[in-house]
Motif scaffolding. Structure first.
Motif, PDB file in Angstrom:
ATOM      1  N   GLY C 271      55.951  -0.580  34.630  1.00 25.98           N
ATOM      2  CA  GLY C 271      55.494  -1.878  34.420  1.00 25.98           C
ATOM      3  C   GLY C 271      54.562  -2.297  35.344  1.00 25.98           C
ATOM      4  O   GLY C 271      54.154  -3.386  35.189  1.00 25.98           O
ATOM      5  N   ALA C 272      54.559  -2.015  36.671  1.00 26.94           N
ATOM      6  CA  ALA C 272      53.453  -2.243  37.720  1.00 26.94           C
ATOM      7  C   ALA C 272      52.128  -2.104  37.450  1.00 26.94           C
ATOM      8  O   ALA C 272      51.750  -1.414  36.769  1.00 26.94           O
ATOM      9  N   GLY C 273      51.401  -3.155  37.789  1.00 24.75           N
ATOM     10  CA  GLY C 273      49.930  -3.171  37.707  1.00 24.75           C
ATOM     11  C   GLY C 273      48.958  -2.821  39.108  1.00 24.75           C
ATOM     12  O   GLY C 273      49.607  -3.466  39.958  1.00 24.75           O
ATOM     13  N   VAL C 274      47.838  -2.338  38.823  1.00 25.27           N
ATOM     14  CA  VAL C 274      46.903  -2.092  40.120  1.00 25.27           C
ATOM     15  C   VAL C 274      45.567  -2.636  39.643  1.00 25.27           C
ATOM     16  O   VAL C 274      45.221  -2.023  38.597  1.00 25.27           O
ATOM     17  N   LEU C 275      45.035  -3.702  40.304  1.00 24.66           N
ATOM     18  CA  LEU C 275      43.989  -4.149  39.728  1.00 24.66           C
ATOM     19  C   LEU C 275      42.750  -3.199  40.262  1.00 24.66           C
ATOM     20  O   LEU C 275      43.022  -2.245  41.003  1.00 24.66           O
ATOM     21  N   GLY C 276      41.543  -3.397  39.583  1.00 24.71           N
ATOM     22  CA  GLY C 276      40.363  -2.638  39.629  1.00 24.71           C
ATOM     23  C   GLY C 276      39.932  -2.596  41.299  1.00 24.71           C
ATOM     24  O   GLY C 276      40.051  -3.532  42.087  1.00 24.71           O
ATOM     25  N   HIS C 277      39.173  -1.257  41.354  1.00 29.18           N
ATOM     26  CA  HIS C 277      38.317  -1.339  42.776  1.00 29.18           C
ATOM     27  C   HIS C 277      39.196  -1.476  43.965  1.00 29.18           C
ATOM     28  O   HIS C 277      38.521  -1.794  44.987  1.00 29.18           O
TER      29      HIS C 277
END
Lengths: 339, 339, 339
Positions: C271-277
Motif C-alpha cells: 500500500g505504499a505510494g511513490v509520487l511521480g518524477h
C-alpha cells in the motif's frame, strides 16, 4: 508504415503556435533527452528545463518564458503540454479494426450490434444490449444484459459490463475494467449478512476514459453516474450511487465510497479516499493518499497524512502523536483548544 | 416482464412488520427522493430523514421512532435496512441460466460438471475440478486444476480460480476476481530472489461474496481461509495463509498481508491495511485507510492517520509532526512519556 | 502421483546444508504445526520458535542458533527460508502443458509462435507479436500487437499485454495482469481534457514476477522499464515511464506514479505510494502505506503515517494534530524550528 510528413511551420499553422527559428521537417516526437533532429520535443515541467541546452530535438514546444534557453527552433505555446498532445496525436499508430462480429463471439439474438461496430474474438454480448456504430469491443470483453455502448466507444480488451451499464460516445475503457457489478450492499440480520439487491445501473458520459482494472459498481436504486469527460486512471474503485462531475480526473488507486458526490473539475490524487455520503464541491484538489472524511464546500487543495521521514525519526514522532492530547494539555491555555 | 404484485399488508405479514396507515399495492422499490405512489421506499440513515416529508412513495419502511415524521403509509421495522433488503429482493430481476455447457467452453475430460450447472461461453475448466448442481460459471471464467465449486455458486464473469480453490455453497464471485494465485513468497539467495513454492490452496466458506477484481492468494503450505458469510468489497487483496472469521465484512481496497488472522464479525474500512502475522480478535472495527501494525486483542474501534485539512494548514502541521519529539522534550516532565 | 523420494542426507548434500541427528525419508514439506514424521518443516521467523518443541516434523531446517531447541533431526542453514524454498520446489506439482496452439485460440497471421510454445484456450495474439520457445500463454490471455514474449515465460491466465510489451525470459505473470495500457496522460485544453498519446512501450527484464491484477502502463515516449528479477505482488499500479531497478520487490497494493525511478534491491511495503518524477536510490525500504513525497538519496528505511490507536484516543490526537503549529509556537524558542 511511412512516417507522416509535417514541418514545424505546418504544425504552427495548424495548432496556432508561433515558430521561432528555422523550419524543420518533423517525422515524430520524442523526449528532450532522446529526440533527434527530425523529431519534436516539448518542455512543460520546469524539472526538465536543464535538458534544453543539450537536446538534439529539431524543434521544441515551450513557453515564451523558456525560449531564451533554447538555441534551435522552437514552437511557442501558452500550454506546451496541450500543444504537444495535439501534435503527438498526428504520429500515433492507430490500428484499424474491421467492422463486423468475430466468428468466436457470442451475441445474444436480442442484442443489436450496428454493422459498423467491431466485435472481437471471444466476446459475449447479453440480452437486449446495444452496440452503436464505430464502437470497438476488443478481445475477451463480456457485455451483460441491457447495456448500451455509444458511438465510437472503445473497450480495449477483457472489459466487463455486468448489467444496466450505459456508455455515452467515445468512451474509452482499458483492460480489466468492471462496470456495473453489484454495489456492496449488505445488512446484518440475526447475526448473518443479507444482500441488499442492487437494482440501479451505471451511466457514463461522453468522452470518459477509465483505466485498467478500475471498478465502478452499479447503483442500489438510482444509477452510479460519471458526467462527461471524467478521466479515471488505473485501479480506481467507485462505489454504488457515486456521482462524479464533468472534467474531474482521478489518479491511480483512488477510491470513492458509496453515494459520495464529487464536483466538476476536481483532481483527486493517487490512492486518495473519499468516504461515503459526502459532497465535494467543484474545483477541489485532494493530494495523494489523503482521506476525505467530511464534505468539502470550498474549492481549494486538501490533504491528510504525515511527511516521509527516516524510520528512526518517524518512530519518535509517531510515539509522540499518541501523547499529543496530554502534551497539549500541559501548555498554559491549552484547554480552550480542545474540541 | 409483468411487475410482481404485492401489497403493503402482504409484505407486513411476510416479513413480520407492522403496517401503519392504508394498504397499498406495491410494484417496486425506490429512494425516498424518487419513489412514486406504487413504490416502497425506506429510511435507515438519519441523514435522509428530511426527505420523509416530501417523498411520494406509497409506503415507507422505517423505525418506530421516525413514524411521526411520516404522513402516508408506513411499515414499522426494528431494522428498516434489513427489512428493505428482503422486500427489494422480491423485485430483483433474476436472469435465468440454462443448465449445460456452452459450446465454446473447454472442459477437461477429468473435470466433473453437474448436469444442473450452467457453464457459459469461453469458459475453461481444468483437470480434476468439480462444479456442483445449480452453480453458474459466467462468460470468460477460467477454472484451473483441482478446484471445487459448491452448489448454487455464481461466478459472474471473467473470474479466475487458479488451482486448489474450494468454494462452499452459494458463494458469489464478481468479475475480475482471482482466487488461488501464487502467494507472494520470495527469498533472497546470493543477491537474487528465489521463489518459495506455494503448495496450499484457498478455502472459501458458504455464503461468501467477493467483489470485483479482488485477489486472494493461495497458501504457502496450509490454505488461505475465509469462514462462512465473509463479505468482501471490490479490489481487496488477501495474502497467503490469511484466515478471516465468519461474518466479517471488508470495504473496497482493504488489504491483509500474509498469515494475518482476522476474527469474526469484524468490519474493516475501505483502504485499510493489516500487516502480516498479526491477530485481530472478534468484533473489531478498523476505520478507513488505517494501518493495523500490531495484534488487537480487545473488541472496539481502531484508527490511524490524520484529519483532512486545507493544504496550507496541513503543511504547517506536517512540518511540526517531524519536530514532535523535540517539541515534547521541551515540556517539563516530558521525558517520562518517551518510549 | 507418487511422492518424490528424498532423504535428509540427500537434501543436505544437494543444497550444502549440515544434517544433525538421524537421517529420514522425506516425502513432502509442511509447517512446524502440521508436518508429520515424513515431512520437512523450517524455522525462519523467530515468532514461530515456540513451535519447535512440539513439532512432529521429521526434519526441521533452521539456523545453527536455533538447533538447541530441536530434539529431532535438523538441517542447519545460514538462511533457512531460502534453503526451504529450494527443497520445497522439489515437491511442487508442476502441470505440464502441451506445446501448440489450442483450437479456440486466435492468432494473427503475422504473429510468430514458436512450435515449442503452448497457447491455451480462448487466447488471442495480435499482429507482429512473437512468442518464444517454452512460453506458456494460459486460458483467456489477450496479447495485442507488437509484443514479444521471451523463452519460458508463463502467463497464467487472463493476462493482457496491450501493445509494445516486451518480456524477457522466465517472466511469470499472474491472472488479471495488464501490461502496456495507455499511460494516464491528459492535458487540460479550453476546459476539457485532451488525451496525450502514449507512444512508448513496456520492457520487463528476465525473471520478473508480477502479481494478480497488477497494472503497468506503457510509456508516453520512452518505455516503462522493470530491470531483471523485479518481484511485484498483487494489485500494484506502475505508471508510465517508471523505471524499477533489478531485484526490487514490492508488496501488494503499492503504487508508483509516472516517471519515478526506483533503485535496485529496494523493498516497497504494501500500500505504499511513490509520487511521480522522483528518484529513490538503491537499497531503500519503504514501510507499508507510507507515501514517498520527495527523492531519497540515502539507503535506509523510511516511513510516514501515524500509529494505530483506539478510536477515542485517536480522535483526541487527530484534533491536536490540526493545532500542532499553534501548540509549537507557544513553546519558548519554537519559532526557530518553523520552516
Amino acid at each position: 508504415m511511412n512516417a507522416p510528413a509535417y514541418t514545424a511551420s505546418m504544425l504552427a499553422a495548424r495548432f496556432g503556435l508561433e515558430l521561432r527559428g528555422e523550419d524543420h521537417a518533423i517525422t515524430g516526437v520524442g523526449t528532450l533527452a532522446d529526440a533527434g533532429p527530425a523529431q519534436l520535443a516539448f518542455l512543460a515541467n520546469p524539472r526538465y528545463r536543464t535538458q534544453l541546452v543539450d537536446t538534439r530535438a529539431g524543434v521544441v514546444v515551450l513557453r515564451e518564458a523558456d525560449v531564451q534557453g533554447r538555441q534551435g527552433s522552437a514552437l511557442i505555446a501558452r500550454d506546451p503540454y496541450a500543444a504537444y498532445a495535439k501534435i503527438a496525436a498526428l504520429f500515433e499508430p492507430k490500428p484499424t479494426f474491421a467492422a463486423g462480429v468475430h466468428s468466436t463471439a457470442c451475441v445474444d439474438p436480442t442484442a443489436r450490434v450496428d454493422p459498423a461496430a467491431s466485435i472481437g474474438p471471444h466476446v459475449s454480448i447479453g440480452a437486449g444490449s446495444v452496440v452503436a456504430a464505430g464502437a470497438r469491443i476488443g478481445p475477451g470483453c463480456v457485455i451483460g444484459d441491457a447495456c448500451v455502448i455509444g458511438e465510437d466507444c472503445e473497450l480495449v480488451a477483457r472489459v466487463t459490463l455486468v448489467t444496466r451499464v450505459r456508455l455515452g460516445k467515445r468512451v474509452l475503457l482499458h483492460p480489466g475494467v468492471v462496470l456495473g457489478a453489484d454495489g456492496f450492499g449488505i445488512a446484518m440480520d440475526a447475526g448473518h449478512w443479507i444482500k441488499v439487491p442492487q437494482l440501479g445501473g451505471v451511466a457514463i458520459g461522453d468522452d470518459c476514459e477509465i483505466g485498467a482494472n478500475t471498478t465502478i459498481d452499479r447503483g442500489a436504486l438510482d444509477d452510479t453516474i460519471l458526467e462527461n469527460d471524467v478521466r479515471l486512471d488505473n485501479q480506481i474503485q467507485i462505489g454504488h450511487n457515486v456521482h462524479i462531475g464533468a472534467h474531474t480526473a482521478m489518479a491511480g488507486c483512488a477510491a470513492v465510497a458509496g453515494s459520495a458526490r464529487i464536483g466538476r473539475h476536481c483532481l483527486i490524487g493517487g490512492g486518495a479516499g473519499v468516504l461515503g455520503h459526502l459532497e465535494v464541491c467543484d474545483r477541489v484538489i485532494i493530494t495523494a493518499m489523503s482521506l476525505v472524511t467530511h464534505s468539502i464546500r470550498e474549492p481549494g487543495e486538501y490533504s491528510s497524512g504525515t511527511p516521509l521521514m527516516d524510520n528512526r525519526s518517524w518512530r519518535k514522532s509517531a510515539a509522540r502523536f499518541k501523547q499529543l492530547d496530554r502534551i497539549a494539555r500541559r501548555l498554559p491555555g491549552a484547554e480552550k483548544d480542545s474540541e
